[in-house]
Design a protein around this motif. Structure first.
Motif, PDB file in Angstrom:
ATOM      1  N   GLY A   4     -36.312 -24.019 -96.957  1.00  0.00           N
ATOM      2  CA  GLY A   4     -37.543 -24.305 -97.221  1.00  0.00           C
ATOM      3  C   GLY A   4     -38.260 -24.012 -98.320  1.00  0.00           C
ATOM      4  N   SER A   5     -37.246 -23.307 -99.279  1.00  0.00           N
ATOM      5  CA  SER A   5     -37.799 -22.805-100.778  1.00  0.00           C
ATOM      6  C   SER A   5     -38.000 -23.859-101.707  1.00  0.00           C
ATOM      7  CB  SER A   5     -36.775 -21.870-101.149  1.00  0.00           C
ATOM      8  OG  SER A   5     -35.650 -22.278-101.654  1.00  0.00           O
ATOM      9  N   GLY A   6     -37.615 -25.049-101.508  1.00  0.00           N
ATOM     10  CA  GLY A   6     -37.653 -26.153-102.615  1.00  0.00           C
ATOM     11  C   GLY A   6     -36.747 -25.753-103.631  1.00  0.00           C
ATOM     12  N   ALA A  36     -29.232 -20.929-107.542  1.00  0.00           N
ATOM     13  CA  ALA A  36     -30.234 -19.829-106.782  1.00  0.00           C
ATOM     14  C   ALA A  36     -29.801 -19.980-105.238  1.00  0.00           C
ATOM     15  CB  ALA A  36     -31.696 -20.332-107.079  1.00  0.00           C
ATOM     16  N   ASP A  37     -28.856 -19.229-104.772  1.00  0.00           N
ATOM     17  CA  ASP A  37     -28.130 -19.533-103.509  1.00  0.00           C
ATOM     18  C   ASP A  37     -29.446 -19.093-102.692  1.00  0.00           C
ATOM     19  OD1 ASP A  37     -27.278 -18.707-101.138  1.00  0.00           O
ATOM     20  OD2 ASP A  37     -25.384 -18.091-102.180  1.00  0.00           O
ATOM     21  N   ALA A  38     -29.854 -19.830-101.796  1.00  0.00           N
ATOM     22  CA  ALA A  38     -30.924 -19.600-100.890  1.00  0.00           C
ATOM     23  C   ALA A  38     -30.524 -18.336 -99.980  1.00  0.00           C
ATOM     24  CB  ALA A  38     -31.271 -20.850 -99.810  1.00  0.00           C
ATOM     25  N   ASP A  39     -29.483 -17.847 -99.828  1.00  0.00           N
ATOM     26  CA  ASP A  39     -29.404 -16.526 -99.233  1.00  0.00           C
ATOM     27  C   ASP A  39     -29.628 -15.269 -99.922  1.00  0.00           C
ATOM     28  OD1 ASP A  39     -28.653 -18.014 -96.533  1.00  0.00           O
ATOM     29  OD2 ASP A  39     -26.540 -18.260 -97.334  1.00  0.00           O
ATOM     30  N   ALA A  69     -37.323 -16.846-104.845  1.00  0.00           N
ATOM     31  CA  ALA A  69     -38.313 -17.633-105.481  1.00  0.00           C
ATOM     32  C   ALA A  69     -38.607 -18.970-104.483  1.00  0.00           C
ATOM     33  CB  ALA A  69     -37.821 -18.116-106.758  1.00  0.00           C
ATOM     34  N   ARG A  70     -39.854 -19.546-104.537  1.00  0.00           N
ATOM     35  CA  ARG A  70     -40.212 -20.700-103.741  1.00  0.00           C
ATOM     36  C   ARG A  70     -41.073 -21.635-104.665  1.00  0.00           C
ATOM     37  NH1 ARG A  70     -39.896 -19.602 -98.498  1.00  0.00           N
ATOM     38  NH2 ARG A  70     -41.265 -21.214 -97.898  1.00  0.00           N
ATOM     39  N   CYS A  71     -40.742 -22.764-104.254  1.00  0.00           N
ATOM     40  CA  CYS A  71     -41.545 -23.856-104.842  1.00  0.00           C
ATOM     41  C   CYS A  71     -41.915 -25.017-103.756  1.00  0.00           C
ATOM     42  CB  CYS A  71     -40.863 -24.822-105.990  1.00  0.00           C
ATOM     43  SG  CYS A  71     -40.443 -23.670-107.456  1.00  0.00           S
ATOM     44  N   ARG A  72     -42.902 -25.692-103.751  1.00  0.00           N
ATOM     45  CA  ARG A  72     -43.362 -26.524-102.774  1.00  0.00           C
ATOM     46  C   ARG A  72     -42.888 -27.758-103.387  1.00  0.00           C
ATOM     47  NH1 ARG A  72     -49.906 -25.385-101.843  1.00  0.00           N
ATOM     48  NH2 ARG A  72     -49.819 -23.366-101.163  1.00  0.00           N
TER      49      ARG A  72
END
Length: 597
Positions: free
Chosen positions: A410-412, A432-435, A439-442
């Motif tokens: 869900g980080s985009g 940018a490995d989600a684990d 950082a987050r972007c819609r």
């Protein structure tokens, strides 16, 4: 209004046009791989970035627009060449906090203009993959270890390099540590009652007031006491707000033309306006028609500022206006390629994220624009599998995207793309490995990224929370690490949150990072200044730890709150309100203010 002609198809790019007119500062999985893989490197201490070999360009250089485009709306991109083959990641999971960058090979163009066969392309990709594997082994073996106005409302900032700090970067910030960093609660704003889910995004900090979006209004509050210094009533609800502010304290907002009424509590987001944050006045407001909206008002989902240009984008297309008077600079236009500007990134430059093509084969193009005309200066076609893209920074140009929906959290964000804004060529791709990274972007909004900063020629990202050194329950912590934007390689050094704290980067301050530290259950939050070179932190503020204040501060989730800090004051506010539950006895706030003064 005429449109600039598209560049001739299938022609090599000419010399790049000049830079766009100036701006200002203001408040997984890797893709499927190729051949072979190196032996994973030895384990290193937790949270340290893992050095990677240099990364070749992703795909071919993009074709450029004419050097002197005409006045008008940006044109659809020319036909784009295909991308190179992705190379396989090393097997195994490196320790937490290590960057893992898949390497992309660029297939050289054949001589004589003939197209390579599929077999020839596979052979070339295999050779490049082997070269990357060998290079990776050498790097791991030889690399050493070791340790305009500020953007007060934004989570990103393309700050210039400061003096001091590590390797000549970092330092040079305006925010200084007070003699006593212990803060007190200055004021609290009660949450207004609403009948349905209501967007209250938008908060700004001037030298005189804290300005916050309310219900059908924008209000300026006294910095110390929280009393309303001015209230600007609007025809309808604010539905979009720029994170940038001009040098004379003006910003841009979107709002609805009329107030919401039941049972739907919905109005289209059609009005673009500029607000004077000092006087509390609406300088001007406009709406436009055209694009997919036809003769009706175009709907917008976000708005930004760059220099003297206000730019708004959405599924009906993009439009731009003069900050001073609202005179139109361009408006949505239908085109045969079904292209439209989803939105723009502002600040030091103006960059459009543009979606093109029929529904079943859409692609995204990033265009660096001349903010006075909308003419493309350069462009970069995002790789296949990108449905949306977010602008992290316009100068230097950094884009985030979730390639092939591989982020999964869900980080985009699955990857960051560092792009040369003058030529449109990819400089580096950073996975940018989600684990590992937080950082987050819609994904559907172009300028919405949080918890990521750009400055000092680097991108700074926090790691996800993990167990601290004591191993006790509730002992989660994290770090902020960085990558070089020219090469994509991780930089040495990291900023540690400390046991039971979690670092959230807020904005750049010269060559320093301003960050908020989410506290443990029995402490107040902190604000720190982190030298962008040495990654050493200095405490600027520590909020009260008594129960009532701490509970109020912790009621704001940092993924859905706006946090501003400037000159010894911190403000945290909600971005979305909902109808209160009849059974709820919890006191909720629109915003809290803390001060060391």
């Amino acid at each position: 209004m005429t449109q600039p002609p598209p560049p001739p198809p299938n022609q090599p790019p000419g010399p790049p046009p000049g830079d766009p007119q100036g701006g200002f500062g203001a408040p997984q999985d890797p893709p499927p791989g190729g051949f072979g893989a190196p032996t994973p490197p030895p384990q290193q201490p937790y949270g340290y970035p893992q050095q990677q070999p240099g990364q070749p360009q992703y795909g071919y250089p993009q074709q450029q627009p004419p050097t002197q485009p005409q006045y008008g709306y940006p044109q659809q991109p020319p036909t784009q060449p295909q991308y190179g083959y992705p190379q396989q990641q090393p097997p195994g999971q490196p320790p937490y906090g290590y960057p893992t960058q898949p390497q992309y090979a660029q297939t050289p163009p054949p001589s004589g203009g003939k197209k390579l066969s599929a077999q020839a392309q596979i052979i070339i990709a295999a050779v490049v993959a082997v070269a990357l594997i060998v290079g990776g082994g050498i790097w791991y073996a030889s690399s050493g270890g070791g340790e305009e106005k500020n953007d007060t409302a934004g989570a990103t900032s393309g700050a210039s390099q400061g003096k001091g700090g590590g390797n000549g970067v970092g330092g040079n910030g305006k925010e200084k540590a007070p003699a006593n960093p212990q803060a007190k609660l200055a004021f609290q704003l009660p949450q207004p009652k609403v009948q349905d889910i209501t967007d209250v995004s938008g908060s700004w900090l001037t030298d005189k007031a804290y300005v916050k979006t309310g219900v059908d209004s924008i209000v300026g509050y006294d910095l110390d006491k929280g009393a309303a210094a001015w209230t600007l009533a609007l025809p309808g609800q604010v539905c979009g707000a720029s994170r940038h502010v001009t040098a004379d304290n003006k910003t841009a907002v979107l709002f609805e033309a009329t107030k919401r009424v039941g049972p739907r509590f919905y109005q289209p987001c059609t009005e673009v306006g500029v607000i004077d944050l000092t006087a509390g006045k609406l300088v001007w407001s406009k709406s436009v028609t055209g694009g997919s909206a036809g003769d009706t008002k175009a709907r917008f989902s976000e708005v930004t500022l760059s220099g003297t240009t206000v730019a708004a984008g959405g599924t009906d297309g993009g439009a731009a206006f003069d900050v001073a008077n609202g005179n139109p600079r361009w408006s949505p236009k239908p085109n045969a390629q079904d292209c439209y500007d989803m939105g723009y990134g502002g600040g030091a430059g103006l960059v459009a994220a543009r979606k093109c093509g029929p529904y079943d084969s859409q692609y995204v193009v990033i265009q660096n624009l001349n903010p006075l005309t909308g003419a493309p200066v350069s462009q970069f076609k995002m790789p296949p599998g990108v449905k949306y893209a977010s602008i992290v920074s316009t100068k230097p140009l950094v884009v985030a995207a979730d390639v092939g929906d591989t982020a999964g959290d869900g980080s985009g964000i699955s990857d960051f793309f560092s792009i040369d804004e003058k030529t449109g060529k990819l400089k580096a791709k950073i996975t940018a490995d989600a684990d590992r990274y937080a950082a987050r972007c819609r994904s559907t909004e172009v300028e919405s990224c949080t918890k990521v900063l750009v400055g000092n020629g680097r991108i700074y990202v926090p790691t996800e929370e993990h167990e601290g050194s004591s191993g006790e329950y509730g002992d989660e912590t994290n770090e902020i690490v960085s990558f070089d934007l020219a090469t994509g390689k991780p930089m040495t050094g990291k900023a540690d949150a400390g046991d039971k704290y979690t670092l959230v980067p807020l904005r750049m301050d010269g060559g320093n990072l301003i960050a908020y530290k989410i506290p443990p259950y029995d402490k107040g939050g902190q604000v720190v200044s982190i030298d962008g070179g040495t990654m050493q932190a200095t405490t600027l503020m520590e909020n009260p730890s008594d129960d009532s204040v701490r509970d109020a501060e912790n009621s704001f989730g940092t993924d859905y709150a706006e946090i501003l800090y400037g000159n010894g004051r911190m403000f945290i506010s909600d971005t979305m309100l909902s109808k209160p539950r009849a059974s709820s006895s919890t006191k909720e706030y629109l915003a809290l203010a803390f001060t060391t003064h």
